[in-house]
Design a protein around this motif. Structure first.
Motif, PDB file in Angstrom:
ATOM      1  N   MET A  47       0.863  -1.174   0.000  1.00 28.30           N
ATOM      2  CA  MET A  47       0.000   0.000   0.000  1.00 28.30           C
ATOM      3  C   MET A  47       0.902   1.226   0.000  1.00 28.30           C
ATOM      4  O   MET A  47       2.019   1.199   0.520  1.00 28.30           O
ATOM      5  CB  MET A  47      -0.887   0.001   1.245  1.00 28.30           C
ATOM      6  N   LEU A  48       0.432   2.306  -0.595  1.00 28.74           N
ATOM      7  CA  LEU A  48       1.222   3.532  -0.606  1.00 28.74           C
ATOM      8  C   LEU A  48       1.355   4.084   0.804  1.00 28.74           C
ATOM      9  O   LEU A  48       0.387   4.152   1.557  1.00 28.74           O
ATOM     10  CB  LEU A  48       0.561   4.573  -1.520  1.00 28.74           C
ATOM     11  N   LEU A 289      -0.044   3.911  -8.794  1.00 26.63           N
ATOM     12  CA  LEU A 289      -0.108   2.517  -8.352  1.00 26.63           C
ATOM     13  C   LEU A 289      -1.552   2.107  -8.081  1.00 26.63           C
ATOM     14  O   LEU A 289      -2.293   2.816  -7.393  1.00 26.63           O
ATOM     15  CB  LEU A 289       0.714   2.337  -7.078  1.00 26.63           C
ATOM     16  N   ASP A 291      -3.145  -0.096  -5.839  1.00 29.41           N
ATOM     17  CA  ASP A 291      -2.754  -0.835  -4.638  1.00 29.41           C
ATOM     18  C   ASP A 291      -3.755  -1.945  -4.327  1.00 29.41           C
ATOM     19  O   ASP A 291      -4.624  -2.268  -5.154  1.00 29.41           O
ATOM     20  CB  ASP A 291      -2.581   0.124  -3.452  1.00 29.41           C
ATOM     21  N   SER A 440       4.885  -5.061  -7.839  1.00 31.84           N
ATOM     22  CA  SER A 440       4.734  -3.640  -8.158  1.00 31.84           C
ATOM     23  C   SER A 440       5.660  -2.761  -7.332  1.00 31.84           C
ATOM     24  O   SER A 440       6.150  -1.729  -7.809  1.00 31.84           O
ATOM     25  CB  SER A 440       3.276  -3.204  -7.960  1.00 31.84           C
ATOM     26  N   ARG A 441       5.950  -3.140  -6.088  1.00 33.07           N
ATOM     27  CA  ARG A 441       6.812  -2.328  -5.232  1.00 33.07           C
ATOM     28  C   ARG A 441       8.226  -2.183  -5.798  1.00 33.07           C
ATOM     29  O   ARG A 441       8.936  -1.232  -5.472  1.00 33.07           O
ATOM     30  CB  ARG A 441       6.907  -2.947  -3.837  1.00 33.07           C
TER      31      ARG A 441
END
Length: 503
Positions: A47-48, A289, A291, A440-441
């Protein structure tokens, strides 16, 4: 029968019915609410972080408005001319440090921590370039020859900013533990050159840019550390293929930070780049993103089979795009659109990628493009059609778990590509989408740089090159110049894509 149950008893049948309904209810709850459900992602999906800057503009504004520049090197050994005695003195100091590590550390030459010396170059190469970008980024008339907004292009290639900003930040604010800044050259494994080659290329007049390039070249190559290793342990960020082009041939021994490699000779001359020497880094994604919450919400909305939005006509390897348009246009469940710049274009791309299962990622003017990383952060499975593409961190990440690779020849055969994609089973799709969410991170640049982010993986990859760098540095000091014993690490064979069978 005496004492037996009467199966015809209405009350008994009611009890059986209630038990069956309870069982079905429990089964439905299990199906829809356990972690394996496509709508409930595992807790480790990133998560951002609201305390982290992922936007280049936001981070740059804070950086330039900080009350004082980040730590200076405080090293009096920096000189502006070549002196053989200085080179010999530095080499002796480095030898002593390496001997201490060899006899005092049983894991040496394993490098759990990379020690980086950051050159304190004059402001005209660093801060002035960042200020130039900041003072002009709102201009929308400045376009490249192919119509791309210049400032957005600079953001896509801003890896030089993200790495430098993390390296020079106060150690108390940094999160990465596998790289540390050192303030004496003899302590360094690697040397970082903080010159913003992409900003200078696009925002300076042509002759002004070439002049600045020559000044930067002289400044760096006059350093004792450069002359000691002939640049082999120096990191040069040249992430846009046009950047530093007029003089980079004089720095071909350095570690180039690249977006990809091109064996056709359009961008890099033979012998300039190789996987052994250089490092591929991802573009900065254009899109936000998607998330864990976004992925859960978008999963039932992914009704489009294959999506592409971008320039439909490109040069070099990008000519494949026009052929794909001819093949895929008007196909069922396929969206092919010409890209547009600005916020409206970004919104259209983001919506398209978040409502599609697959996202087409063909070659551009170079083998790769930012679109691949837009697809990854959007949770859309990339379909990579680029026979000579090289991918970031491939020594660490397995892209076959998150992407589909198709050769250019297969992709343009009538009906072949869509038939192939439709054959991929639901279970495999869900697994790839889950892996996309985890991966994705690795493609989110940020400040402060995050563990497992692209900055972190960059230093892990560079750590693996250190022994070979030291080997070639020592060999170059004793092998007779011009002898056949001098070896190179050129990758002559092209890296052609082969189709992976469906599992």
């Amino acid at each position: 029968m005496a004492g037996g149950r009467s199966y015809g008893n209405p009350r008994f049948r009611l009890h059986i019915l209630i038990i069956l309904l309870l069982f079905i209810s429990i089964l439905l709850i299990y199906i829809f609410f356990t972690p394996s459900s496509p709508l409930k992602l595992p807790s480790h999906i990133p998560m951002l972080n609201p305390n982290v800057d992922y936007s280049f503009l936001t981070s740059l504004q804070k950086f330039l408005n900080s009350p004082a520049k980040f730590h200076k090197s405080r090293d009096d050994s920096i000189v502006n001319w070549v002196d053989e005695a200085d080179v010999k003195k530095l080499d002796d100091l480095i030898w002593r440090r390496e001997a201490e590590r060899l006899y005092g550390d049983s894991s040496y030459p394993g490098f759990s921590v990379v020690r980086v010396y950051v050159y304190e170059m004059p402001d005209k190469f660093t801060y002035d370039m960042l200020r130039l970008f900041w003072n002009t980024y709102k201009e929308t008339v400045n376009l490249t020859s192919n119509g791309s907004p210049v400032h957005r292009l600079i953001e896509q290639h801003s890896i030089d900013y993200w790495l430098w900003a993390d390296l020079i930040a106060p150690e108390s604010q940094r999160l990465l533990k596998n790289v540390v800044r050192v303030y004496r050259q003899e302590d360094a494994d690697l040397f970082y050159i903080p010159f913003f080659t992409t900003i200078s290329f696009f925002l300076l007049e042509k002759q002004q840019c070439k002049s600045l390039y020559r000044e930067a070249l002289k400044w760096v190559t006059d350093q004792p550390a450069w002359n000691r290793s002939e640049g082999r342990d120096h990191i040069l960020p040249v992430h846009h293929p046009w950047s530093f082009k007029s003089v980079r041939k004089y720095m071909k021994n350095a570690i180039w930070l690249l977006p990809d490699m091109d064996s056709t000779g359009n961008w890099y001359k033979p012998g300039q780049v190789s996987l052994e020497k250089d490092l591929i880094l991802p573009y900065v994604a254009n899109l936000d993103l998607c998330d864990a919450k976004c992925l859960a919400e978008s999963e039932p909305k992914r009704k489009t089979l294959l999506f592409f939005r971008g320039r439909l006509k490109r040069n070099a390897g990008g000519k494949i795009r026009a052929k794909l348009v001819t093949e895929l246009n008007r196909a069922e469940d396929v969206v092919i659109e010409e890209g547009t710049a600005g916020e409206a274009g970004k919104a259209a791309s983001q919506h398209g990628m978040r409502t599609s299962v697959f996202c087409l990622s063909p070659a551009s003017d170079t083998p790769s493009s930012a679109r691949l990383f837009d697809a990854i952060v959007s949770g859309c499975i990339p379909v990579i059609i680029s026979d000579e593409i090289e991918l970031p961190f491939e020594g660490i990440l397995d892209y076959s778990k998150i992407a589909v690779f198709v050769s250019s020849n297969d992709a343009v055969q009538p009906g072949w590509l869509l038939t192939y994609l439709r054959r991929i089973g639901v279970a495999q799709l869900k697994e790839m989408q889950m892996n996309l969410a985890k991966y994705s991170r690795h493609f989110l640049y940020s400040h402060p740089a995050q563990p497992l982010g692209p900055e972190d993986l960059a230093w892990r990859m560079l750590s693996g090159k250190l022994v070979n760098i030291k080997l070639h540095t020592r060999r170059s000091q004793r092998v007779v110049k011009g002898s056949r014993s001098l070896c190179t690490c050129d990758c002559k064979p092209a890296n052609f894509t082969s189709l992976r069978p469906l599992s």
